[in-house]
Design an enzyme around this catalytic site. Structure first.
Site, mmCIF file in Angstrom:
data_model
loop_
_atom_site.group_PDB
_atom_site.id
_atom_site.type_symbol
_atom_site.label_atom_id
_atom_site.label_comp_id
_atom_site.label_asym_id
_atom_site.label_seq_id
_atom_site.Cartn_x
_atom_site.Cartn_y
_atom_site.Cartn_z
ATOM 1 N N ARG A 71 20.087 -8.399 11.706
ATOM 2 C CA ARG A 71 19.304 -8.901 12.851
ATOM 3 C C ARG A 71 18.625 -7.711 13.516
ATOM 4 O O ARG A 71 18.858 -6.572 13.132
ATOM 5 C CB ARG A 71 20.206 -9.645 13.830
ATOM 6 C CG ARG A 71 21.349 -8.791 14.340
ATOM 7 C CD ARG A 71 22.241 -9.535 15.328
ATOM 8 N NE ARG A 71 23.447 -8.758 15.594
ATOM 9 C CZ ARG A 71 24.413 -9.140 16.408
ATOM 10 N NH1 ARG A 71 24.330 -10.285 17.046
ATOM 11 N NH2 ARG A 71 25.473 -8.385 16.593
ATOM 12 N N ASN A 129 18.219 -11.598 22.411
ATOM 13 C CA ASN A 129 19.647 -11.312 22.529
ATOM 14 C C ASN A 129 19.845 -9.806 22.529
ATOM 15 O O ASN A 129 19.366 -9.120 21.619
ATOM 16 C CB ASN A 129 20.427 -11.897 21.350
ATOM 17 C CG ASN A 129 21.924 -11.701 21.508
ATOM 18 O OD1 ASN A 129 22.553 -12.376 22.318
ATOM 19 N ND2 ASN A 129 22.491 -10.770 20.768
ATOM 20 N N GLU A 130 20.502 -9.299 23.577
ATOM 21 C CA GLU A 130 20.814 -7.866 23.650
ATOM 22 C C GLU A 130 19.640 -7.009 23.187
ATOM 23 O O GLU A 130 19.729 -6.299 22.180
ATOM 24 C CB GLU A 130 22.071 -7.551 22.839
ATOM 25 C CG GLU A 130 23.321 -8.155 23.444
ATOM 26 C CD GLU A 130 24.609 -7.669 22.795
ATOM 27 O OE1 GLU A 130 24.569 -7.187 21.659
ATOM 28 O OE2 GLU A 130 25.661 -7.798 23.443
ATOM 29 N N GLU A 170 28.529 -12.844 27.496
ATOM 30 C CA GLU A 170 29.484 -12.799 26.383
ATOM 31 C C GLU A 170 30.700 -12.005 26.855
ATOM 32 O O GLU A 170 30.592 -10.817 27.140
ATOM 33 C CB GLU A 170 28.867 -12.086 25.167
ATOM 34 C CG GLU A 170 27.652 -12.789 24.604
ATOM 35 C CD GLU A 170 27.067 -12.085 23.381
ATOM 36 O OE1 GLU A 170 27.733 -11.184 22.826
ATOM 37 O OE2 GLU A 170 25.937 -12.413 23.010
ATOM 38 N N GLU A 216 30.581 -11.562 10.915
ATOM 39 C CA GLU A 216 31.533 -11.569 12.031
ATOM 40 C C GLU A 216 32.763 -12.440 11.776
ATOM 41 O O GLU A 216 33.414 -12.895 12.710
ATOM 42 C CB GLU A 216 30.796 -11.973 13.317
ATOM 43 C CG GLU A 216 29.808 -10.882 13.719
ATOM 44 C CD GLU A 216 29.084 -11.111 15.036
ATOM 45 O OE1 GLU A 216 29.155 -12.229 15.574
ATOM 46 O OE2 GLU A 216 28.446 -10.156 15.497
ATOM 47 N N MET A 262 35.626 -11.577 10.939
ATOM 48 C CA MET A 262 36.860 -10.962 11.454
ATOM 49 C C MET A 262 36.927 -11.008 12.985
ATOM 50 O O MET A 262 37.865 -10.480 13.584
ATOM 51 C CB MET A 262 36.967 -9.503 10.993
ATOM 52 C CG MET A 262 37.057 -9.305 9.495
ATOM 53 S SD MET A 262 38.522 -10.082 8.777
ATOM 54 C CE MET A 262 39.829 -9.065 9.439
#
Ligand code: GAL
Length: 644
Positions: free
Chosen positions: A113, A151-152, A321, A369, A371
């Site tokens: 991303r 996002n971020e 988040e 993601e 984990m």
């Protein structure tokens, strides 16, 4: 502005959710469980572009209509995102020019991303197009209460040919003639002078380090690109989604763009809080990292709360988040201590968050993601973090305002100038900032963080840890507060002009009258050694002063600066030149006393903060602590008491 920012009387909770990751037949059950868990807000779609528009111009809205309706049916409020953080493969293949280039001169590719180039006119037009499409579809949907852009926002410094062309144009607008640029950058050094803007490249791929003033302007340019990118989306959302608020989820300590500028077009600010990752990736010594590995370090978290509350002058913010179990992107990714998720939630509220939303709903069963934990485990049972938030009584946490007479000043341009040339590689802007911030928090004092050029009236103590860039205008502005406030300045204050040159009359340039000193010498202290200021030890950095109007209150007692002043006091203004936590704490305590502000020295890992009529006592230690004059607080927990 006609948007309703915060209609909740007390803390509300939310969650980040990816309906596109889950079978359709689970959606109703998830929405019901979210509602039953006491959640109010659900954020969706920030990475869903490939499902919204699988082929250029072919929009598939049915699934997203359905997802929003399913959430709405349970009374949940939807925070919808522009999906631009993850452009789809077809776009990258059709227009490779949208892809960013790294500092090694390599073009990046699709497959994770944030691979886009903020300077690409083609990407900018697709960003506007997809924003327009999603806003037209859902801008007036009753369940959509607000928007998150992208996002971020980060990793925006692209070294592409497109960025280079845009940089030249940006420089041309900033400097009337190329000779003005040559002078601003000191380009005479090593024959860097330019005859034309077209001769200028981006500051990567140089044999030795690039010119720091060139890099500083590149940072400004890249920051402006990011801000412009977001503003384009916000303009579209404002038009097509009346009455809804717009926010963005910033990251902890993200250094690379001017967040004050990026926040201007937003209604309020959000940030993403991952405390264990914050410790693992910090500069803390190894034994400190081990100590805080499962709880996060209280100050490394709260400084971000205070920073983001300050971006819009003290307006309440959201945690968009919140870590609710183990993460996947740090070094060892430990499981948080029992109680930590509840503690982080209460801490965020105590520092001014009106809403805390958890990342993520169910742990991902696929891809990068898998984990990473969620509120639900892979098998859909409620995980430890989910159990902790289910036990919170939200009515105990009213959304009241925060007020404090102490402010710490922060400026992204000074951060860039500092970190572009740290001189001692162990020195950093945030490292120096934290020496002052942590000292104040350990003294039990609440702290606002503000931009140095903002209105500071009403503050009785003004702390400027690392304002490296100083113009005449900024110096005049700061000087106007000296009659009414105690002021404290840290090392390397006013080291440079706005363009990154040293002041021709030396440091602190236009602040000389206010500080009553001139800089004599600076010392990058070698690893494993220190210099002393009486009983105080300084590591990493020391600088010495000649008093021009003020008085030396502390002097170096060994090392090359021995006998020279480490601290100068000039009327109500104190300047301290040594990286020494104990000396800085002592200076701050004295200034607070002069200003009549009560201090309450706290044990390690214990912090207090005040919000409205509440005092919040936070204990990040594993063991219970009895706080002097306060309650006994169990390990890894917080108590809110009404102020007497
Ligand atoms: C955040 C990001 C999320 C997710 C999370 C994992 O930085 O916004 O999309 O990747 O990290 O901790």
């Amino acid at each position: 502005m006609s948007v309703n920012l915060s209609d909740r009387a007390h803390l509300a909770l939310g969650v980040c959710y990816y309906p596109e990751h889950w079978p359709r037949d689970r959606w109703e059950a998830y929405a019901r469980q979210m509602h039953d868990l006491g959640l109010t807000y659900v954020r969706i779609a920030e990475f869903a572009w490939s499902r919204i528009e699988p082929r250029e111009g072919n929009f598939e809205w049915a699934w997203l209509d359905d997802a929003i309706e399913t959430l709405a049916a349970e009374g949940l409020d939807v925070v919808l995102c522009t999906p631009t953080a993850a452009p789809p493969a077809w776009l990258a293949r059709k227009h490779p020019d949208i892809l960013a280039w790294n500092a090694d001169g390599q073009q990046l590719d699709h497959g994770s991303r944030r691979h886009y180039d903020f300077s690409s006119p083609i990407y900018r037009s697709h960003s506007k197009r997809i924003t327009q499409a999603i806003a037209e579809r859902y801008g007036k949907h009753p369940a959509v209460v607000g928007w998150q852009t992208d996002n971020e926002l980060s990793e925006h410094q692209s070294y592409s040919p497109t960025a280079q062309a845009a940089f030249r144009e940006w420089l041309g607008e900033r400097y009337p003639e190329v000779d003005a640029l040559n002078a601003a950058w000191g380009a005479v050094f090593w024959s860097q002078e330019y005859g034309d803007f077209d001769e200028i490249t981006l500051p990567n791929l140089t044999v030795e380090g690039p010119n720091p003033s060139h890099v500083l302007d590149f940072y400004r340019f890249a920051s402006d690109q990011l801000v412009g990118f977001q503003e384009e989306q916000v303009a579209i959302l404002r038009e097509l989604s009346p009455g809804r608020w717009i926010t963005h989820n910033f990251m902890r300590f993200q250094p690379d763009f001017d967040h004050y500028r990026a926040a201007e077009c937003l209604d309020f600010v959000s940030w993403d809080n991952y405390p264990t990752g914050g410790v693992e990736l910090s500069d803390l010594p190894d034994e400190e990292k081990a100590r805080w590995a499962r709880t996060g370090h209280p100050d490394l978290i709260s400084v971000n709360h205070d920073l983001y509350r300050g971006l819009k002058g003290g307006r309440p913010f959201w945690i968009m988040e919140q870590q609710c179990g183990q993460i996947n992107w740090a070094t060892t990714n430990p499981l948080p201590a029992s109680g930590a998720v509840a503690l982080w939630t209460i801490q965020a509220w105590a520092h001014g968050a009106d809403v805390v939303a958890y990342f993520r709903w169910r742990a991902a069963t696929v891809a990068q993601e898998l984990m990473h934990s969620g509120l639900l485990r892979h098998d859909e049972t409620l995980d430890r973090g989910g159990e902790e938030i289910a036990a919170l009584d939200l009515g105990e946490y009213p959304n009241e305002p925060i007020a404090t007479p102490v402010v710490v000043l922060h400026d992204y341009e000074s951060l860039w100038a500092y970190d572009i040339q740290p001189h001692n590689q162990r020195a950093s802007y945030w490292g120096q900032f934290m020496l002052f911030y942590s000292a104040l928090r350990a003294l039990g004092v609440d702290v606002d963080i503000r931009h140095p050029d903002s209105d500071l009236s009403g503050y009785r103590v003004i702390v400027a840890p690392a304002l490296q860039l100083m113009s005449d205008t900024r110096a005049n502005h700061l000087s106007s507060y000296a009659p009414t406030a105690e002021m404290i300045f840290g090392p390397r204050t006013a080291y440079r002009t706005h363009t990154g040159r040293v002041h021709e009359d030396g440091q602190p340039g236009p602040l000389r009258e206010l500080l009553g000193l001139s800089l004599l010498n600076v010392d990058g202290i070698p690893d494993g050694t220190h210099v002393s200021v009486g009983d105080h030890q300084a590591t990493i950095w020391a600088e010495s002063y000649r008093a021009t109007a003020g008085t030396a209150t502390h002097r170096y007692t060994d090392g090359p600066l021995s006998g020279q002043a480490a601290v100068i006091r000039n009327r109500s203004v104190t300047s301290v030149g040594a990286w020494s936590a104990s000396l800085i704490s002592h200076i701050l305590e004295t200034a607070l006393e002069h200003a009549g502000i009560e201090t309450r020295p706290l044990p390690g890992g214990v912090r207090i903060t005040r919000r409205g009529g509440n005092i919040i006592w936070l204990n990040f230690n594993n063991e219970a602590v009895s706080i002097n004059g306060g309650p006994r607080v169990s390990g890894v927990s917080a108590i809110a008491t009404r102020d007497a």
